[in-house]
Write a protein that holds these residues in place. Structure first.
Motif, PDB file in Angstrom:
ATOM      1  N   PRO A  60      18.162 -50.967  23.803  1.00  7.66           N
ATOM      2  CA  PRO A  60      18.082 -49.715  23.034  1.00  7.66           C
ATOM      3  C   PRO A  60      19.189 -49.589  21.984  1.00  7.66           C
ATOM      4  O   PRO A  60      18.943 -49.096  20.879  1.00  7.66           O
ATOM      5  CB  PRO A  60      18.211 -48.633  24.114  1.00  7.66           C
ATOM      6  N   ALA A  61      20.392 -50.054  22.300  1.00  8.83           N
ATOM      7  CA  ALA A  61      21.491 -49.997  21.330  1.00  8.83           C
ATOM      8  C   ALA A  61      21.213 -50.911  20.143  1.00  8.83           C
ATOM      9  O   ALA A  61      21.463 -50.553  18.984  1.00  8.83           O
ATOM     10  CB  ALA A  61      22.809 -50.377  22.001  1.00  8.83           C
ATOM     11  N   VAL A  62      20.683 -52.104  20.415  1.00  5.36           N
ATOM     12  CA  VAL A  62      20.338 -53.040  19.336  1.00  5.36           C
ATOM     13  C   VAL A  62      19.277 -52.424  18.427  1.00  5.36           C
ATOM     14  O   VAL A  62      19.402 -52.452  17.198  1.00  5.36           O
ATOM     15  CB  VAL A  62      19.832 -54.375  19.922  1.00  5.36           C
ATOM     16  N   LYS A  63      18.235 -51.856  19.021  1.00  2.20           N
ATOM     17  CA  LYS A  63      17.155 -51.257  18.231  1.00  2.20           C
ATOM     18  C   LYS A  63      17.661 -50.082  17.399  1.00  2.20           C
ATOM     19  O   LYS A  63      17.255 -49.911  16.244  1.00  2.20           O
ATOM     20  CB  LYS A  63      16.034 -50.789  19.150  1.00  2.20           C
ATOM     21  N   SER A  64      18.520 -49.277  17.968  1.00  5.06           N
ATOM     22  CA  SER A  64      19.044 -48.115  17.252  1.00  5.06           C
ATOM     23  C   SER A  64      19.834 -48.550  16.020  1.00  5.06           C
ATOM     24  O   SER A  64      19.657 -47.993  14.930  1.00  5.06           O
ATOM     25  CB  SER A  64      19.939 -47.294  18.189  1.00  5.06           C
ATOM     26  N   ARG A  65      20.679 -49.547  16.176  1.00  3.88           N
ATOM     27  CA  ARG A  65      21.470 -50.031  15.039  1.00  3.88           C
ATOM     28  C   ARG A  65      20.580 -50.682  13.984  1.00  3.88           C
ATOM     29  O   ARG A  65      20.787 -50.486  12.781  1.00  3.88           O
ATOM     30  CB  ARG A  65      22.527 -51.029  15.530  1.00  3.88           C
ATOM     31  N   LEU A  66      19.613 -51.461  14.432  1.00  8.62           N
ATOM     32  CA  LEU A  66      18.696 -52.118  13.505  1.00  8.62           C
ATOM     33  C   LEU A  66      17.890 -51.090  12.722  1.00  8.62           C
ATOM     34  O   LEU A  66      17.743 -51.200  11.495  1.00  8.62           O
ATOM     35  CB  LEU A  66      17.757 -53.035  14.281  1.00  8.62           C
ATOM     36  N   HIS A  67      17.380 -50.087  13.404  1.00 11.31           N
ATOM     37  CA  HIS A  67      16.549 -49.080  12.761  1.00 11.31           C
ATOM     38  C   HIS A  67      17.333 -48.311  11.693  1.00 11.31           C
ATOM     39  O   HIS A  67      16.842 -48.114  10.577  1.00 11.31           O
ATOM     40  CB  HIS A  67      16.009 -48.118  13.813  1.00 11.31           C
TER      41      HIS A  67
END
Length: 286
Positions: A169-176
């Motif tokens: 979830p942290a990776v996706k949040s930063r990517l988004h």
């Protein structure tokens, strides 16, 4: 040869193993460092620093991750060190102003222009590429690293999670958030050179999600991580909401354009420089 055998030979100072690792991983390490630093010389220095660190710390490597994941992690850290040492603030642009804005009802507060069907040569023009490089350079470090790994270097989300030791979830949040900012930069650029905005239908149909909520789900949508029922609801929303369809199109196109920033060739002087360094490392485990 498996990782265990390779590590034993590397710890014993086997020069051939070091050369094999260099040949196999150097292109990816250089591209990763270049994507983060956006500077060829600093990328070369970062990769050399990473290899120095690898040689010095090899005896401490406990194989909780793969050797490749460990090397990527060291390269990311070395690249970030280069960034922190210079901080050329005059070269950045304010990213926050390019994030999408919404009304209290969750609808778009600004026009949405669908520039995704612009001719490829325009999308990949040197001017557009320079704008997006500036935007990447302006991203916070944690967003920049994830964006480069996913959209430039094509790492999987799970690989990024392991390398950076972050939750998915942290990776996706930063990517988004990084994609949203870059999409906004390109939207501003193409709006100055392209046609009119996409307008919402006069009669707005009721959907489960607001436009704001839909935008927040786009990363999961593109990665195929939404339940089927929710994906179908978003598909229906976008079919009936032209601005949301335009936003999706340009969001996807932003990710595709990032791949065009990938450097194709490694400077030959870098290869010679690193080969000389490895040859001089007689006792890797010390």
């Amino acid at each position: 040869m498996d990782q265990g055998q390779a590590l034993i030979k590397m710890r014993l100072g086997d020069q051939e193993i070091y050369e094999e690792v260099l040949q196999e991983m150097l292109p990816a390490l250089y591209r990763l460092a270049y994507g983060i630093t956006q500077d060829s010389m600093e990328a070369q220095d970062a990769v050399q620093d990473a290899l120095v660190s690898m040689v010095r710390r090899l005896g401490d490597f406990q194989e909780r991750s793969s050797l490749a994941t460990w090397l990527y992690r060291i390269t990311v850290n070395a690249s970030l060190d280069k960034l922190r040492s210079r901080r050329r603030r005059g070269e950045t642009i304010p990213i926050e102003e390019f994030l999408p804005l919404f009304t209290e009802e969750g609808r778009y507060a600004q026009e949405v222009v669908d520039w995704s069907d612009a001719p490829l040569e325009r999308l990949l023009s040197s001017e557009a590429a320079e704008r997006i490089r500036q935007a990447i350079a302006s991203l916070p470090e944690e967003q920049r690293v994830v964006l480069v790994m996913k959209d430039v270097e094509d790492f999987s989300l799970s690989e990024i999670s392991r390398t950076l030791e972050l939750s998915l979830p942290a990776v996706k949040s930063r990517l988004h958030r990084a994609r949203l900012a870059l999409r906004g930069v390109l939207a501003s650029y193409f709006k100055e050179r392209r046609g009119s905005a996409v307008t919402s239908p006069k009669k707005v149909k009721k959907h489960k999600h607001t436009c704001r909520e839909l935008v927040e789900l786009l990363c999961d949508y593109l990665e195929g991580d939404l339940p089927q029922e929710e994906k179908e609801e978003l598909d229906r929303h976008m079919r009936e909401c032209p601005p949301c369809m335009a936003f999706l199109n340009t969001y996807k196109k932003t990710s595709q354009i990032c791949k065009s920033l990938r450097p194709e060739d490694i400077p030959q002087e870098m290869i010679k420089r690193l080969e000389a360094f490895l040859q001089s490392s007689k006792s890797p485990s010390r």
